[in-house]
Design a protein around this motif. Structure first.
Motif, PDB file in Angstrom:
ATOM      1  N   ILE A 174       0.562  -1.326  -0.023  1.00  0.00           N
ATOM      2  CA  ILE A 174       0.088   0.080   0.072  1.00  0.00           C
ATOM      3  C   ILE A 174       0.480   1.490  -0.276  1.00  0.00           C
ATOM      4  O   ILE A 174       1.521   1.634   0.701  1.00  0.00           O
ATOM      5  CB  ILE A 174      -0.704  -0.067   1.527  1.00  0.00           C
ATOM      6  N   ASN A 216      -1.417   7.789   9.161  1.00  0.00           N
ATOM      7  CA  ASN A 216      -0.797   6.659   8.731  1.00  0.00           C
ATOM      8  C   ASN A 216      -1.230   5.697   8.071  1.00  0.00           C
ATOM      9  O   ASN A 216      -1.362   4.555   7.406  1.00  0.00           O
ATOM     10  CB  ASN A 216       0.846   6.144   9.121  1.00  0.00           C
ATOM     11  N   LYS A 217      -3.359   6.084   8.243  1.00  0.00           N
ATOM     12  CA  LYS A 217      -4.068   5.163   7.927  1.00  0.00           C
ATOM     13  C   LYS A 217      -3.619   3.700   8.602  1.00  0.00           C
ATOM     14  O   LYS A 217      -3.617   2.805   7.876  1.00  0.00           O
ATOM     15  CB  LYS A 217      -4.591   4.922   6.554  1.00  0.00           C
ATOM     16  N   ARG A 218      -3.194   2.980   9.941  1.00  0.00           N
ATOM     17  CA  ARG A 218      -3.275   2.422  10.176  1.00  0.00           C
ATOM     18  C   ARG A 218      -3.881   1.743  11.723  1.00  0.00           C
ATOM     19  O   ARG A 218      -4.355   2.429  12.354  1.00  0.00           O
ATOM     20  CB  ARG A 218      -1.167   2.220  10.621  1.00  0.00           C
ATOM     21  N   TYR A 219      -4.651   0.596  11.657  1.00  0.00           N
ATOM     22  CA  TYR A 219      -5.852   0.471  12.457  1.00  0.00           C
ATOM     23  C   TYR A 219      -4.861  -0.421  13.317  1.00  0.00           C
ATOM     24  O   TYR A 219      -4.348  -1.528  13.028  1.00  0.00           O
ATOM     25  CB  TYR A 219      -6.575  -0.251  12.148  1.00  0.00           C
ATOM     26  N   GLN A 233      -4.285  -7.481   4.689  1.00  0.00           N
ATOM     27  CA  GLN A 233      -3.814  -5.964   5.496  1.00  0.00           C
ATOM     28  C   GLN A 233      -2.359  -6.278   6.538  1.00  0.00           C
ATOM     29  O   GLN A 233      -2.379  -5.426   6.907  1.00  0.00           O
ATOM     30  CB  GLN A 233      -5.224  -5.454   6.113  1.00  0.00           C
ATOM     31  N   ASN A 242       0.654  -6.082   4.721  1.00  0.00           N
ATOM     32  CA  ASN A 242       0.708  -4.976   4.176  1.00  0.00           C
ATOM     33  C   ASN A 242       1.218  -3.493   5.765  1.00  0.00           C
ATOM     34  O   ASN A 242       1.033  -2.898   5.598  1.00  0.00           O
ATOM     35  CB  ASN A 242       0.433  -4.151   2.983  1.00  0.00           C
ATOM     36  N   GLN A 247      -0.929  -2.914   6.867  1.00  0.00           N
ATOM     37  CA  GLN A 247      -2.784  -1.414   7.660  1.00  0.00           C
ATOM     38  C   GLN A 247      -3.060  -1.825   8.853  1.00  0.00           C
ATOM     39  O   GLN A 247      -3.554  -1.198   9.517  1.00  0.00           O
ATOM     40  CB  GLN A 247      -3.183  -1.893   6.491  1.00  0.00           C
ATOM     41  N   ASP A 268      -9.296   5.903  -0.357  1.00  0.00           N
ATOM     42  CA  ASP A 268      -8.239   6.019   0.080  1.00  0.00           C
ATOM     43  C   ASP A 268      -6.404   6.356  -1.207  1.00  0.00           C
ATOM     44  O   ASP A 268      -6.130   7.283  -0.807  1.00  0.00           O
ATOM     45  CB  ASP A 268      -7.504   5.443   0.941  1.00  0.00           C
TER      46      ASP A 268
END
Lengths: 285, 424, 289
Positions: A54, B191-194, B263, B266, B268, C127
């Motif tokens: 990503i 960082n769009k990380r959950y 996910q 990578n 995320q 996104d």
């Protein structure tokens, strides 16, 4: 007259400009159409970590040609290929014969019940296969055809789609064609073979392309009707990369690309007949 | 008139074909009279690796039993479609691969009860199997399937991300509160990380409810959907996903189009819940960070949901005895050891030798979390004949809650109504 | 004379009709019978008359899936057919590399749906997807695409139209080959512009081809399944649950083969009526009989 003159004067520059514009448009549109295909190529050459990166990576840092080697080694592809060629070849040839005959009758001959029968054929396309699959399976079982290639070939020959497609094309051929032949004393078989078929090459080619593609890519039919490994087709081979919980996309894409290559070759080759069609109908004027 | 004649002839022909051949069983095999091999047709499905596992087990079996030959019926990726077509088409394999379909199919009388075979077979010990697992394959006290593999859901976590956030690694006895706190600390919106990937269907959803003593698939009187706990868990899920947003929402996941393995890989998300099926891939293509597993966090209990593989014998089989021999081998010590060797699921029995193989693999470090979860698996959904229908309706309702169309209380009311309607 | 034509007519359709009777008629009739039973696909079916149909009228999930399917069809059929015709006319122009362009347009047709779905999901991603980054750069509204109950279906429509263009383009292209270039030349001499040439020559002469494309598109749009199965599984919150997806669920997941068959027949009736209307309409426009 003066339109022509003007054309002649402004021809080269305006024509070139027009051509360039046209090509720009075509390249942009083509690009829109092939993006997913390029993505398949890219994915097929990635390792797991880059595959899921990503934001997405288009050109893999490390090009994994080994994915193709792994894919090739994972199944008896040559056997699957020959099985697929056999099934597809027979379906294409058989369907062209059966459907063109029926389409000829439905478009050029008059007989009682013609339209009703034709609508019945159309009607069978309007039922989703999910509810006809089990009864079809039962028939094939009674015939003793389960786990055989004929289960994939014979039922596919009487395709309503093919009859409908060819009928519509045959209807566009001018009546005068066969009237002239009739006066020469030709019977219906001669009219069919010598008048209708030669003039319908673009249509027959179209059907051949679609049938080839449909049979080559068919997944559910082989899955339901075949069990044995030695009878499997290419699409079934591809499914080995699909697990219940995980998909091995890179191998799957590599496989899917190789499997769809023959369709592409057939399509590009078949296009020659589109041009021939023009010549033929041009001569008949 | 002529057309009718032709049509009639065709229909007669067709009828002849349909009735004429009903005796000659196409795929059936002549009996073993002359010392010939008995052929047992066995369903197989799944990835290349999974099939390899079956083939290896079968080869070992056939070496020991030269009189029985196992023939595979590949039911492929569309397992339900093919299985149902085979059964209703009168061509069912002798041994079926049906997992969560065992009870629905047993209720429709297409499976052979196994109790008699078990009782008269001295080498088979049903006691080795976890009771909560075995119960999932019973109808009216009779057993219709025996599991070979189970894969309890645990949490996979990214150690590197824990280090970065200065968080201690979770322990097997952690609680839901600790889990939520951890997830929120691991979340990094910039960082769009959950922190966690909550998947809004089946096992993950049911798991959180089960650990708070709510059972969606129990019979309607015992779901406890009207308890305060049910509301508590629904509220917690909505808060986690929507208000605190420590997990991508279900529709965001749908749109992302990547599975939890992707996910996680990578980075995320820092934690996912899954069974053992990811291990072979994580071994073959190592993750680009340090990671481990830990049990699902405890609420009122520490039960967990499970992916399971089981075998059943078709009632229409001509060779029940031979089929039982095959089934017994697959779920016996030999079969279980092969399962353990492949490291993609737990042996479904507590067979010590096989489970030791899993522990010895030390992949990942805390692989014990899977083994320890096994006695706590809860498989109520397997026992509900209308599981897939109810779970589809449940998913829609909870989806709507996550989209903000329903409050947790409204969602609960709809769940109660749906579960009652579908169970009636 | 007439009797001979009749006999030959039956002769030519015989191979087709035999295959049809054996492999299509029985499943067709049998599934209708199942729609009148409580069949679960396994236990011997019990006849229940029209109960399944009565139940359907009250099944909100079914009615909603019907609406979703209708909406899908109303948008994708006309837009898809028009764009395919446009593409075919563009690709019928004599130019260099035309074979390559035609191949490019055909690629989506042969590319596997699974591959297409993964790419489009990425394109639609809110996104980092390509579409929304372009929209953002242009200062346009950025739709939530597959993540929203409102936009998920339009997202699938756009993808379906894109995938279908190549298929219908090939058919139109074949149809265009039947039109003699001399017709256009004489029209040009008469001073007809490009639009007039289209309305006076191309469109009328492509009538039979267009009927085919439209009817086939209607038949396949009403039965849309693969895209939904691969991309959204009917979600979010059932906003993309089309009829055939619901049929699939009932037939193979919920053990409701009879109920699924009843839905299939309702769908059949709708498609049949629409097709009939469509052919009537086409016939009325037919000037030369």
């Amino acid at each position: 007259m003066d339109i022509k003159q003007e054309n002649r004067a402004g021809k080269p520059r305006r024509k070139i400009l027009k051509a360039v514009l046209l090509h720009i448009v075509m390249v942009i549109l083509s690009f829109l159409m092939i993006t997913p295909f390029l993505w398949m190529v890219s994915t097929s050459l990635k390792n797991m970590n880059e595959m899921y990166a990503i934001p997405p990576i288009w050109i893999p840092r490390e090009v994994m040609w080994s994915n193709y080697r792994y894919m090739f080694e994972s199944a008896p592809w040559l056997l699957y290929f020959f099985n697929t060629v056999k099934v597809t070849g027979l379906v294409v040839v058989g369907q062209l014969v059966v459907c063109s005959m029926a389409a000829f009758a439905f478009s050029r001959l008059r007989f009682p019940g013609r339209d009703a029968l034709f609508f019945m054929l159309l009607g069978t396309m309007m039922i989703p296969y999910h509810v006809t699959m089990i009864p079809t399976f039962q028939i094939l079982r009674r015939l003793g055809w389960l786990d055989t290639h004929q289960a994939l070939i014979v039922p596919a020959l009487s395709a309503a789609f093919g009859v409908f497609l060819l009928r519509q094309f045959f209807m566009t051929l001018p009546r005068e064609l066969e009237q002239a032949a009739m006066i020469d004393g030709c019977g219906y078989p001669r009219i069919f073979l010598n008048v209708i078929l030669p003039n319908a090459k673009p249509a027959l080619t179209t059907l051949a392309i679609f049938t080839f593609m449909g049979t080559w890519n068919d997944f559910l039919g082989p899955l339901i009707y075949l069990n044995s490994d030695h009878l499997k087709t290419l699409t079934l081979g591809l499914a080995t990369f699909q697990g219940v919980y995980t998909n091995q996309w890179n191998y799957m894409m590599a496989g899917a690309l190789i499997v769809s290559l023959p369709i592409l070759i057939v399509y590009m080759f078949a296009q020659r007949y589109f041009v021939q069609g023009i010549v033929m109908s041009g001569l008949k004027e | 008139m002529k057309k009718f004649g032709v049509g009639l002839a065709v229909i007669v022909l067709l009828a002849g074909l349909l009735s004429g051949c009903s005796k000659g069983e196409v795929t059936g095999n002549p009996d073993t009279a002359g010392g010939k091999q008995t052929v047992i047709r066995m369903a197989v499905s799944g990835s290349e690796q999974e099939k390899q596992l079956r083939y290896e087990t079968a080869n070992l079996f056939m070496k020991e039993h030269p009189d029985i030959k196992i023939e595979w019926v590949d039911i492929g990726t569309e397992r339900y479609q093919k299985t149902l077509t085979l059964i209703s088409g009168g061509n069912a394999p002798d041994i079926l691969y049906i997992n969560e379909w065992t009870v629905p199919l047993a209720k429709r009388d297409v499976l052979l009860p196994l109790d008699d075979y078990i009782n008269k077979d001295p080498d088979f010990n049903l006691g080795e199997f976890y009771p909560s697992v075995i119960d999932a394959y019973k109808v009216d006290g009779k057993l219709y399937g025996i599991p070979q593999e189970i894969s309890p859901y645990v949490i996979f976590y990214n150690k590197d991300l824990f280090d970065k956030a200065n968080l201690p690694y979770p322990k097997d006895n952690w609680t839901e509160e600790q889990f939520l706190e951890t997830a929120s600390k691991l979340t990094d919106p910039a960082n769009k990380r959950y922190g966690y990937l909550y998947e809004n269907f089946g096992a993950p959803l049911d798991g959180f409810l089960t650990r708070n003593n709510v059972e969606l698939y129990a019979d309607p009187a015992n779901t406890h959907l009207d308890s305060p706990e049910a509301l508590e868990t629904l509220t917690m899920l909505k808060k986690m996903v929507v208000d605190d947003h420590v997990s991508p929402s279900p529709s965001e996941q749908q749109a992302a189009g990547q599975g939890s393995d992707a996910q996680f890989r990578n980075q995320q998300v820092a934690m996912i819940s899954s069974g053992m099926w990811y291990l072979p891939t994580f071994k073959k293509d190592p993750l680009p960070f340090k990671w481990d597993v830990v049990r699902m966090p405890a609420k009122q209990n520490q039960q967990t949901k499970v992916g399971a593989l089981s075998w059943s014998i078709s009632k229409s089989t001509k060779h029940p005895e031979a089929a039982w021999e095959v089934l017994k081998f697959f779920v016996g010590a030999e079969g279980m050891k092969i399962v353990a060797k492949y490291n993609m699921a737990l042996p479904a029995s507590s067979n010590a030798e096989a489970n030791q193989l899993i522990l010895d693999s030390a992949f990942p470090e805390n692989v014990k979390a899977f083994v320890d979860s096994a006695p706590d698996v809860r498989m109520t959904e397997f026992m509900n004949g209308r599981y897939s229908e109810i779970s589809d309706a449940v998913k829609e309702i909870v989806d709507r809650m996550m989209l903000g169309q329903l409050t947790p209380e409204q969602a609960r009311q709809e769940l109660i109504a749906k579960v009652n309607e579908k169970s009636s | 004379m007439v009797r001979k034509e009749t006999a030959w007519g039956y002769f030519f359709i015989a191979p087709m009709m035999i295959g049809f009777a054996v492999f299509m008629l029985y499943p067709f009739v049998y599934s209708f019978y199942l729609s009148l039973t409580s069949s679960d696909g396994i236990v011997a079916p019990k006849f229940i008359g029209f109960d399944n149909y009565a139940k359907l009228l009250k099944d909100t999930t079914f009615l909603r899936s019907l609406r979703v399917t209708l909406y899908f069809t109303l948008v994708t059929v006309p837009v898809g057919a028009a764009l395919s015709l446009l593409a075919a006319m563009l690709l019928n122009i004599k130019m260099r590399f035309v074979t390559w362009y035609r191949t490019a347009f055909f690629l989506p047709v042969i590319t596997s749906m699974v591959a297409i779905a993964t790419v489009w999901k990425w394109l639609y991603n809110t996104d980092y997807g390509l579409i929304n980054s372009i929209f953002a750069a242009l200062g346009l509204y950025e739709p939530p695409w597959l993540a929203s109950a409102k936009w998920a279906l339009p997202s699938i429509m756009i993808m379906s139209i894109w995938k279908g263009i190549g298929f219908n383009m090939v058919i139109f292209l074949a149809g265009l080959q039947g039109i003699s270039p001399s017709l256009y030349e004489s029209a040009k001499i008469d001073g007809a512009g490009a639009f007039r040439r289209f309305t006076n020559i191309t469109f009328p002469l492509l009538r039979h081809t267009t009927v085919f494309v439209v009817i086939m598109s209607i038949i396949s749009s009403f039965q849309v399944f693969d895209q939904v199965y691969v991309m959204t599984q009917g979600g979010p919150a059932k906003s993309t649950s089309v009829v055939v997806y619901y049929i699939y669920q009932n037939a193979f997941q919920f053990f409701q083969q009879g109920y699924a068959s009843a839905m299939a027949y309702v769908l059949f009736a709708i498609i049949f009526i629409v097709t009939l209307l469509q052919t009537r309409l086409a016939k009325n426009k037919d000037v030369d009989g």
